[in-house]
Design a protein around this motif. Structure first.
Motif, PDB file in Angstrom:
ATOM      1  N   SER A 118     -43.326 -23.924 -25.129  1.00  0.00           N
ATOM      2  CA  SER A 118     -41.988 -23.458 -24.780  1.00  0.00           C
ATOM      3  C   SER A 118     -40.972 -24.480 -25.257  1.00  0.00           C
ATOM      4  N   THR A 119     -39.803 -24.013 -25.630  1.00  0.00           N
ATOM      5  CA  THR A 119     -38.753 -24.922 -26.105  1.00  0.00           C
ATOM      6  C   THR A 119     -37.476 -24.715 -25.303  1.00  0.00           C
ATOM      7  N   THR A 120     -36.752 -25.798 -25.118  1.00  0.00           N
ATOM      8  CA  THR A 120     -35.461 -25.771 -24.444  1.00  0.00           C
ATOM      9  C   THR A 120     -34.456 -26.545 -25.289  1.00  0.00           C
TER      10      THR A 120
END
Length: 205
Positions: free
Chosen positions: A123-125
């Motif tokens: 997951s990326t933020t």
């Protein structure tokens, strides 16, 4: 972590792992014989596709254990990294799945780092370091580098953790410190610490 196509020097690996360059070279050669890395003297080391897959699995184990220790056992966030180091290579697939299920299939560890999925996805933020946040602006802490337990304890004492809203009030010139507002209280932190705190990059929204 380094991507599969990225190279890293053996001297940097030795520094990060706190062992001698000769020990790192010997380990790298063993990994190369198992087709887990490619290595040429003075040209760095990079993971092969099989090596990258194994590395992601080890990271998944480590970060799941960190979160389990914190959420289920109440271990402080400055202690979970060292404990997870002991578990990451011996965690069975069954126990990994049980921990993942109990935790609700989490995407991030206690320090905000992404937990690879069972399929190896991350997951990326959108984020930036606190040092990149312009004075007068506010944002939310989304990740803190976990390499230094003393720094984590220091931040806890300032009331800074994941999901904490911080405002940069001032950045002193000539490598001076940052003045932060956290819950209506002012705190001063060094630029070194600020580089290890990541906040949401609201401009990317």
């Amino acid at each position: 972590m380094q991507q599969a196509e990225s190279k890293v020097s053996t001297s940097l690996l030795a520094k990060l792992m706190e062992v001698s360059p000769a020990s790192i070279t010997a380990m790298v050669k063993k990994l190369a014989r198992r087709n887990l890395v490619t290595y040429r003297p003075y040209h760095g080391v990079k993971l092969t596709e099989p090596g990258h897959k194994i590395a992601l699995e080890v990271i998944r184990h480590h970060r799941l254990v960190e979160l389990y220790l914190k959420e289920a056992l109440g271990v402080p966030w400055d202690q979970v990294h060292k404990e997870a180091d002991k578990w990451e290579h011996v965690l069975s697939e069954d126990l990994e799945n049980r921990i993942d299920t109990i935790l609700g299939h989490p995407h991030f560890d206690p320090h905000g780092a992404p937990i690879p999925s069972a399929a190896g996805e991350l997951s990326t933020t959108p984020k930036m370091t606190l040092l990149e946040l312009a004075p007068g602006n506010s944002s939310t802490v989304v990740e803190v580098n976990d390499h230094d337990p003393e720094m984590l304890r220091h931040l806890s004492g300032l009331g800074i953790g994941l999901n904490t809203e911080v405002t940069v009030e001032q950045i002193e010139p000539f490598d001076g410190p940052l003045t932060l507002n956290v819950a209506n209280r002012q705190h001063s932190i060094s630029r070194l610490v600020a580089r290890n705190i990541f906040v949401a990059d609201n401009s990317a929204a």
